[in-house]
Design an enzyme around this catalytic site. Structure first.
Site, PDB file in Angstrom:
ATOM      1  CG  ASP A   5      -5.903   1.424   7.745  1.00 33.98           C
ATOM      2  OD1 ASP A   5      -5.886   1.822   6.889  1.00 33.98           O
ATOM      3  OD2 ASP A   5      -5.182   0.660   8.324  1.00 33.98           O
TER       4      ASP A   5
ATOM      5  CB  CYS B 110      -4.944 -15.436  15.861  1.00 32.19           C
ATOM      6  SG  CYS B 110      -5.044 -14.459  14.369  1.00 32.19           S
TER       7      CYS B 110
ATOM      8  CB  CYS C 270      -9.205  -9.858  18.810  1.00 33.67           C
ATOM      9  SG  CYS C 270      -7.557 -10.626  18.855  1.00 33.67           S
TER      10      CYS C 270
ATOM     11  CG  ASP D 202      -9.731  -0.790  10.880  1.00 33.12           C
ATOM     12  OD1 ASP D 202      -9.419   0.154  10.698  1.00 33.12           O
ATOM     13  OD2 ASP D 202      -8.957  -1.808  11.207  1.00 33.12           O
TER      14      ASP D 202
ATOM     15  CE  LYS E 128      -1.626   0.921  10.160  1.00 38.36           C
ATOM     16  NZ  LYS E 128      -1.245   0.565   8.944  1.00 38.36           N
TER      17      LYS E 128
ATOM     18  CB  CYS F  64     -10.169  -9.855  14.248  1.00 36.51           C
ATOM     19  SG  CYS F  64      -9.031 -10.062  12.716  1.00 36.51           S
TER      20      CYS F  64
ATOM     21  NE  ARG G 205      -3.671  -0.097   2.578  1.00 35.33           N
ATOM     22  CZ  ARG G 205      -3.792  -0.669   3.525  1.00 35.33           C
ATOM     23  NH1 ARG G 205      -3.555  -0.220   4.776  1.00 35.33           N
ATOM     24  NH2 ARG G 205      -4.632  -1.905   3.612  1.00 35.33           N
ATOM     25  CE1 TYR G 206       0.826   4.443   4.448  1.00 32.40           C
ATOM     26  CE2 TYR G 206       0.789   2.165   5.089  1.00 32.40           C
ATOM     27  CZ  TYR G 206       0.344   3.709   5.231  1.00 32.40           C
ATOM     28  OH  TYR G 206      -0.679   3.956   5.967  1.00 32.40           O
TER      29      TYR G 206
ATOM     30  NE  ARG H  17      -4.901  -7.505   7.196  1.00 27.69           N
ATOM     31  CZ  ARG H  17      -3.806  -6.747   7.810  1.00 27.69           C
ATOM     32  NH1 ARG H  17      -3.490  -7.421   8.990  1.00 27.69           N
ATOM     33  NH2 ARG H  17      -3.379  -5.758   7.359  1.00 27.69           N
TER      34      ARG H  17
ATOM     35  NE  ARG I   1       5.550   2.728   5.153  1.00 29.91           N
ATOM     36  CZ  ARG I   1       4.710   3.619   5.600  1.00 29.91           C
ATOM     37  NH1 ARG I   1       4.337   3.417   6.902  1.00 29.91           N
ATOM     38  NH2 ARG I   1       4.634   4.660   4.916  1.00 29.91           N
TER      39      ARG I   1
END
Ligand SMILES: *Cc1c(COP(=O)(O)O)cnc(C)c1O
Ligand code: SF4
Length: 368
Positions: free
Chosen positions: A328, A123, A127, A291, A335, A130, A110-111, A132, A114
């Site tokens: 985000d 995981c 959570c 998000d 972000k 989450c 995206r950037y 994703r 990076r």
């Protein structure tokens, strides 16, 4: 739906891997068990399958004692809720826009400088907020061939100077796999930095074995580590020891947290969290506004309240203890830092400053 370990890759465990995998197995993954323990009502059980279709259940062993003691800041993060079945109009499958910036499965670019590598989608805890959740606990780990294609892509993009290993939970991979991944990343000459985004320090502290710290230490490229932590009480004695092992082993720690209603949305809760991070040599980095992931509306407070909350931290924490509040935004636009405006230019040309110490306003004129 529940996944208990690597599949595609040959599984060769060292003694450290065996230890953390035993700890992982001590989590609660079964809705019946959650009801039996009284964390959800028996009447809610019939919706468990619908909830798990959104995101699998795993309450990590490390969180059980706090939940049994009635700590909502921990329970709300991991115990599934009927609220997850309500999808609001603005909630979307891929809220941070990974898919539009994915040259191939498992890589988000995206950037320019990076890339985010997602080698593993399961995981140590699931959570409930989450972002994703459309991939997490659903997609297979990347295969050797997929990883080879990703490394070829990075090698062809000299503008990429950092590889961020995220997921899912990258620390669910064995030491052997991680060593292999680090070696492959380090072999690309223009990659200068490696970053790991993980929840393992607090939720699977057994993962941070001395062997693993040694492995990071032997990386030829510097490794930064971002601890995902949302509540002060996640800093159990074992979690504090895991953080110390990393820092003592030469790995700088940053934190990222999600601002979650009922978990950390008061000034006192945030101060307790970040003060404990600082005591452990973890620098608060980002505080994420939640998000727009499906079924997560019950975690959000209005954004203007979030901004006011974070502005109150300034003056109550050392400057390096205040994280940046970021949103985000949907569509994969990255972000965006959001915050109170501490300085405003008046029509007179003067600047009006608000003091972070006492809230007073001062007018200042700067002749240029
Ligand atoms: C969050 C994120 C990053 C890292 O952003 P920083 O501001 O450097 O922490 C990089 N790539 C993607 C796709 C991300 O979502
Ligand atoms: S550890 Fe990260 S990726 Fe996994 S469920 Fe939690 S927020 Fe999602």
């Amino acid at each position: 739906m529940v996944f208990n370990g690597p599949t595609l890759w040959e599984l060769r465990l060292n003694d450290g891997d065996k230890t953390w995998r035993r700890a992982l197995a001590g989590g609660v993954v079964d809705a019946q068990e959650i009801a039996r323990r009284g964390w959800i009502l028996a009447s809610e059980l019939k919706h468990a399958a619908a909830i798990e279709a959104g995101l699998a259940i795993r309450v990590p062993k490390e969180a059980i004692a706090a939940i049994e003691a009635g700590d909502a800041s921990i329970a709300k993060q991991f115990v599934p809720s009927l609220n997850e079945l309500t999808i609001t109009r603005s909630e979307v499958e891929d809220p941070v826009g990974d898919v539009p910036h994915q040259p191939m499965r498992g890589l988000v670019h995206r950037y320019p400088d990076r890339v985010l590598l997602k080698p593993f989608f399961h995981c140590a805890s699931y959570c409930r907020f989450c972002f994703r959740r459309f991939q997490v606990a659903k997609e297979k780990p990347l295969s050797k061939d997929e990883l080879a294609a990703i490394f070829a892509y990075i090698a062809q993009h000299p503008e990429v100077t950092e590889v961020i290993i995220s997921g899912g939970e990258p620390m669910m991979m064995t030491d052997r796999r991680l060593a292999c991944l680090l070696a492959q990343i380090s072999a690309i000459p223009h990659v200068e930095l490696v970053r790991i985004h993980s929840r393992a320090v607090t939720l699977l502290p057994e993962r941070i074995t001395p062997e693993f710290v040694h492995l990071l230490r032997s990386s030829s490229k510097p490794v930064w580590w971002v601890v995902h932590i949302n509540a002060a009480n996640e800093w159990t004695a074992a979690a504090c020891d895991a953080a110390r092992r990393l820092v003592d082993g030469g790995v700088p720690l940053l934190s990222q947290s999600v601002l979650l209603k009922g978990v950390n949305n008061t000034v006192d809760q945030l101060l307790a969290l970040f003060r404990q991070c600082l005591r452990l040599r973890v620098k608060p980095y980002y505080l994420h506004y939640p998000d727009l992931a499906r079924g997560t509306h019950h975690f959000r407070i209005p954004l203007d309240e979030a901004i006011a909350l974070v502005s109150e931290l300034r003056g109550k924490l050392p400057g390096y203890g205040v994280p940046e509040l970021v949103v985000d935004i949907p569509g994969g636009h990255g972000k965006v830092p959001v915050g109170k405006r501490w300085a405003e230019r008046l029509e007179s040309g003067e600047w009006c400053f608000t003091s972070p110490c006492d809230g007073s306003e001062s007018l200042v004129h700067y002749e240029i």
